[in-house]
Design a protein around this motif. Structure first.
Motif, PDB file in Angstrom:
ATOM      1  N   GLU A 102      -9.956   2.321  -6.872  1.00  0.00           N
ATOM      2  CA  GLU A 102      -9.272   3.571  -7.191  1.00  0.00           C
ATOM      3  C   GLU A 102      -7.779   3.468  -6.884  1.00  0.00           C
ATOM      4  OE1 GLU A 102     -10.563   6.208  -8.705  1.00  0.00           O
ATOM      5  OE2 GLU A 102     -12.474   5.144  -8.849  1.00  0.00           O
ATOM      6  N   PHE A 103      -7.446   2.810  -5.776  1.00  0.00           N
ATOM      7  CA  PHE A 103      -6.027   2.633  -5.422  1.00  0.00           C
ATOM      8  C   PHE A 103      -5.312   1.749  -6.452  1.00  0.00           C
ATOM      9  CE2 PHE A 103      -6.396   3.452  -0.548  1.00  0.00           C
ATOM     10  CZ  PHE A 103      -6.611   4.789  -0.822  1.00  0.00           C
ATOM     11  N   ASN A 104      -6.020   0.724  -6.953  1.00  0.00           N
ATOM     12  CA  ASN A 104      -5.425  -0.133  -7.974  1.00  0.00           C
ATOM     13  C   ASN A 104      -5.125   0.661  -9.244  1.00  0.00           C
ATOM     14  OD1 ASN A 104      -5.484  -2.421  -6.362  1.00  0.00           O
ATOM     15  ND2 ASN A 104      -7.485  -3.091  -7.111  1.00  0.00           N
ATOM     16  N   LYS A 105      -6.008   1.600  -9.576  1.00  0.00           N
ATOM     17  CA  LYS A 105      -5.783   2.465 -10.740  1.00  0.00           C
ATOM     18  C   LYS A 105      -4.536   3.334 -10.526  1.00  0.00           C
ATOM     19  CE  LYS A 105     -10.701   2.819 -11.938  1.00  0.00           C
ATOM     20  NZ  LYS A 105     -11.879   3.729 -12.010  1.00  0.00           N
ATOM     21  N   ILE A 106      -4.366   3.838  -9.288  1.00  0.00           N
ATOM     22  CA  ILE A 106      -3.192   4.651  -8.964  1.00  0.00           C
ATOM     23  C   ILE A 106      -1.922   3.829  -9.096  1.00  0.00           C
ATOM     24  CG2 ILE A 106      -2.005   5.889  -7.096  1.00  0.00           C
ATOM     25  CD1 ILE A 106      -4.776   6.689  -6.041  1.00  0.00           C
ATOM     26  N   ASN A 107      -1.947   2.618  -8.538  1.00  0.00           N
ATOM     27  CA  ASN A 107      -0.779   1.738  -8.627  1.00  0.00           C
ATOM     28  C   ASN A 107      -0.410   1.440 -10.077  1.00  0.00           C
ATOM     29  OD1 ASN A 107      -0.479   1.560  -5.867  1.00  0.00           O
ATOM     30  ND2 ASN A 107      -1.727  -0.280  -5.684  1.00  0.00           N
ATOM     31  N   GLN A 108      -1.453   1.203 -10.884  1.00  0.00           N
ATOM     32  CA  GLN A 108      -1.213   0.920 -12.300  1.00  0.00           C
ATOM     33  C   GLN A 108      -0.616   2.137 -13.001  1.00  0.00           C
ATOM     34  OE1 GLN A 108      -4.722  -0.367 -14.375  1.00  0.00           O
ATOM     35  NE2 GLN A 108      -3.609  -1.107 -16.150  1.00  0.00           N
ATOM     36  N   LYS A 109      -1.117   3.306 -12.669  1.00  0.00           N
ATOM     37  CA  LYS A 109      -0.617   4.547 -13.268  1.00  0.00           C
ATOM     38  C   LYS A 109       0.835   4.798 -12.889  1.00  0.00           C
ATOM     39  CE  LYS A 109      -1.558   9.514 -13.493  1.00  0.00           C
ATOM     40  NZ  LYS A 109      -2.466  10.605 -13.029  1.00  0.00           N
ATOM     41  N   LEU A 110       1.186   4.480 -11.641  1.00  0.00           N
ATOM     42  CA  LEU A 110       2.544   4.706 -11.153  1.00  0.00           C
ATOM     43  C   LEU A 110       3.483   3.546 -11.463  1.00  0.00           C
ATOM     44  CD1 LEU A 110       1.706   6.229  -7.645  1.00  0.00           C
ATOM     45  CD2 LEU A 110       2.395   7.466  -9.711  1.00  0.00           C
ATOM     46  N   GLY A 111       2.934   2.459 -12.002  1.00  0.00           N
ATOM     47  CA  GLY A 111       3.765   1.304 -12.326  1.00  0.00           C
ATOM     48  C   GLY A 111       4.173   0.497 -11.112  1.00  0.00           C
ATOM     49  N   ILE A 112       3.338   0.532 -10.064  1.00  0.00           N
ATOM     50  CA  ILE A 112       3.625  -0.209  -8.830  1.00  0.00           C
ATOM     51  C   ILE A 112       2.878  -1.540  -8.865  1.00  0.00           C
ATOM     52  CG2 ILE A 112       3.385  -0.225  -6.315  1.00  0.00           C
ATOM     53  CD1 ILE A 112       3.543   2.817  -6.401  1.00  0.00           C
ATOM     54  N   ARG A 113       3.641  -2.630  -8.747  1.00  0.00           N
ATOM     55  CA  ARG A 113       3.046  -3.963  -8.757  1.00  0.00           C
ATOM     56  C   ARG A 113       3.346  -4.678  -7.440  1.00  0.00           C
ATOM     57  NH1 ARG A 113       5.054  -7.266 -13.715  1.00  0.00           N
ATOM     58  NH2 ARG A 113       7.037  -6.883 -12.638  1.00  0.00           N
ATOM     59  N   LYS A 114       2.363  -5.438  -6.980  1.00  0.00           N
ATOM     60  CA  LYS A 114       2.504  -6.131  -5.697  1.00  0.00           C
ATOM     61  C   LYS A 114       3.693  -7.077  -5.708  1.00  0.00           C
ATOM     62  CE  LYS A 114      -0.172  -8.754  -2.302  1.00  0.00           C
ATOM     63  NZ  LYS A 114      -1.489  -9.384  -1.996  1.00  0.00           N
ATOM     64  N   GLU A 115       3.929  -7.723  -6.862  1.00  0.00           N
ATOM     65  CA  GLU A 115       5.034  -8.687  -6.939  1.00  0.00           C
ATOM     66  C   GLU A 115       6.403  -8.018  -6.881  1.00  0.00           C
ATOM     67  OE1 GLU A 115       3.118  -8.453 -11.130  1.00  0.00           O
ATOM     68  OE2 GLU A 115       2.506  -8.372  -9.013  1.00  0.00           O
ATOM     69  N   ASP A 116       6.420  -6.686  -7.046  1.00  0.00           N
ATOM     70  CA  ASP A 116       7.692  -5.951  -6.987  1.00  0.00           C
ATOM     71  C   ASP A 116       8.027  -5.455  -5.582  1.00  0.00           C
ATOM     72  OD1 ASP A 116       8.151  -6.273  -9.679  1.00  0.00           O
ATOM     73  OD2 ASP A 116       7.207  -4.377 -10.246  1.00  0.00           O
ATOM     74  N   LEU A 117       7.151  -5.693  -4.620  1.00  0.00           N
ATOM     75  CA  LEU A 117       7.370  -5.183  -3.264  1.00  0.00           C
ATOM     76  C   LEU A 117       8.679  -5.660  -2.639  1.00  0.00           C
ATOM     77  CD1 LEU A 117       3.756  -5.281  -1.738  1.00  0.00           C
ATOM     78  CD2 LEU A 117       5.024  -3.309  -2.607  1.00  0.00           C
ATOM     79  N   PRO A 118       9.063  -6.945  -2.812  1.00  0.00           N
ATOM     80  CA  PRO A 118      10.368  -7.367  -2.261  1.00  0.00           C
ATOM     81  C   PRO A 118      11.529  -6.564  -2.837  1.00  0.00           C
ATOM     82  CG  PRO A 118       9.028  -9.280  -2.810  1.00  0.00           C
ATOM     83  CD  PRO A 118       8.318  -8.090  -3.367  1.00  0.00           C
ATOM     84  N   LYS A 119      11.418  -6.177  -4.105  1.00  0.00           N
ATOM     85  CA  LYS A 119      12.478  -5.386  -4.730  1.00  0.00           C
ATOM     86  C   LYS A 119      12.540  -4.008  -4.091  1.00  0.00           C
ATOM     87  CE  LYS A 119      11.770  -3.303  -8.608  1.00  0.00           C
ATOM     88  NZ  LYS A 119      11.487  -3.007 -10.040  1.00  0.00           N
ATOM     89  N   TYR A 120      11.367  -3.405  -3.830  1.00  0.00           N
ATOM     90  CA  TYR A 120      11.334  -2.092  -3.187  1.00  0.00           C
ATOM     91  C   TYR A 120      11.921  -2.165  -1.778  1.00  0.00           C
ATOM     92  CZ  TYR A 120       7.998  -1.059  -6.950  1.00  0.00           C
ATOM     93  OH  TYR A 120       7.400  -0.902  -8.169  1.00  0.00           O
ATOM     94  N   GLU A 121      11.626  -3.258  -1.082  1.00  0.00           N
ATOM     95  CA  GLU A 121      12.161  -3.440   0.268  1.00  0.00           C
ATOM     96  C   GLU A 121      13.684  -3.541   0.239  1.00  0.00           C
ATOM     97  OE1 GLU A 121      11.816  -6.461   4.115  1.00  0.00           O
ATOM     98  OE2 GLU A 121      10.541  -6.747   2.370  1.00  0.00           O
ATOM     99  N   GLU A 122      14.200  -4.279  -0.740  1.00  0.00           N
ATOM    100  CA  GLU A 122      15.653  -4.422  -0.875  1.00  0.00           C
ATOM    101  C   GLU A 122      16.305  -3.069  -1.172  1.00  0.00           C
ATOM    102  OE1 GLU A 122      18.910  -6.863  -3.622  1.00  0.00           O
ATOM    103  OE2 GLU A 122      16.789  -7.390  -3.701  1.00  0.00           O
ATOM    104  N   GLU A 123      15.668  -2.273  -2.037  1.00  0.00           N
ATOM    105  CA  GLU A 123      16.195  -0.946  -2.370  1.00  0.00           C
ATOM    106  C   GLU A 123      16.212  -0.053  -1.129  1.00  0.00           C
ATOM    107  OE1 GLU A 123      13.708   0.412  -5.510  1.00  0.00           O
ATOM    108  OE2 GLU A 123      14.669  -0.832  -7.043  1.00  0.00           O
ATOM    109  N   LEU A 124      15.155  -0.155  -0.315  1.00  0.00           N
ATOM    110  CA  LEU A 124      15.089   0.630   0.915  1.00  0.00           C
ATOM    111  C   LEU A 124      16.218   0.256   1.859  1.00  0.00           C
ATOM    112  CD1 LEU A 124      13.673   2.588   2.880  1.00  0.00           C
ATOM    113  CD2 LEU A 124      12.197   0.696   3.575  1.00  0.00           C
TER     114      LEU A 124
END
Length: 239
Positions: free
Chosen positions: A171-193
């Motif tokens: 179910e969480f994977n479905k949420i991530n897909q719906k929100l466009g959140i990908r595991k490989e993008d996590l470093p980018k999110y960290e940099e933005e933070l």
């Protein structure tokens, strides 16, 4: 400058609290004529922490003496440079990044939690206390997903329930897909933070510098002097 370093200091104290006493013990020489009483383990631990804090603080100052910081939170280039400098400080002084601190807090707070609902509630509490906003509504979706799984298994979901947790993960994977959140993008999110944090810290530095200059200007001997532009200040000259 004190504000710029305060975050690193808090990170340091937080990280030191989890180290084992034997990691903190240090040899101490006594130069008194008579033998000093043997130090307690707690004393040795505190001495070790102090020396480690001192070492890390000096490492941070060493970086800040060399790197140019422009106090201009409205300039993306200045913000990016400041973020790079603070990243260098963290790497050389072995300090947590913001995302690492959040991860560490989650691990500490949730270690003994057995059910999934309490786990999610703990995550929510951490988010609120750290002032993090859930602009995309992911948290509500996660609780809805948990509700769906618990209705399906007809009981509260425990974290050691492999089949139930597998359903929740789906179910969480479905949420991530719906929100466009990908595991490989996590470093980018960290940099933005980290860039958002850098901008906020530069805003604090600018505010403090302006307040200090306004206070200075009120003194009679400085009435005829023009205060400099904050962007022209070079912190390296003040360390």
């Amino acid at each position: 400058m004190a504000r710029a370093l305060s975050r690193s200091a808090r990170q340091l104290y937080g990280s030191q609290s989890v180290l084992q006493p034997q990691q903190q013990a240090v040899a101490v020489r006594f130069y008194a004529k008579e033998a000093a009483p043997k130090a307690l383990k707690g004393d040795e631990m505190l001495k070790g922490i102090f020396l480690e804090v001192k070492k890390k603080f000096e490492t941070a100052i060493g970086v800040l003496r060399k790197e140019k910081i422009t106090i201009d939170p409205d300039d993306p280039t200045a913000v990016e440079q400041y973020a790079k400098v603070m990243k260098t400080v963290r790497e050389k002084a072995d300090l947590f990044s913001e995302s690492q601190r959040i991860q560490f807090t989650i691990q500490q707070r949730t270690a003994g939690i057995q059910d999934a609902r309490s786990y999610l509630l703990a995550l929510k509490d951490i988010r609120l206390k750290r002032g993090l906003t859930d602009e995309i509504g992911a948290e509500a979706m996660m609780f809805d997903a948990l509700e769906k799984v618990e209705k399906e298994i007809k009981k509260p979901l425990m974290r050691n329930d492999k089949k139930g947790m597998a359903l929740l993960t789906e179910e969480f994977n479905k949420i991530n897909q719906k929100l466009g959140i990908r595991k490989e993008d996590l470093p980018k999110y960290e940099e933005e933070l980290e860039k958002k944090i850098a901008k906020a810290q530069l805003e604090e530095l600018k505010k403090d510098a302006l307040e200090a200059m306004e206070t200075q200007k009120k003194r009679e001997e400085f009435n005829d002097e023009e205060m400099p532009d904050v962007k022209s200040l070079d912190i390296r000259n003040m360390l």
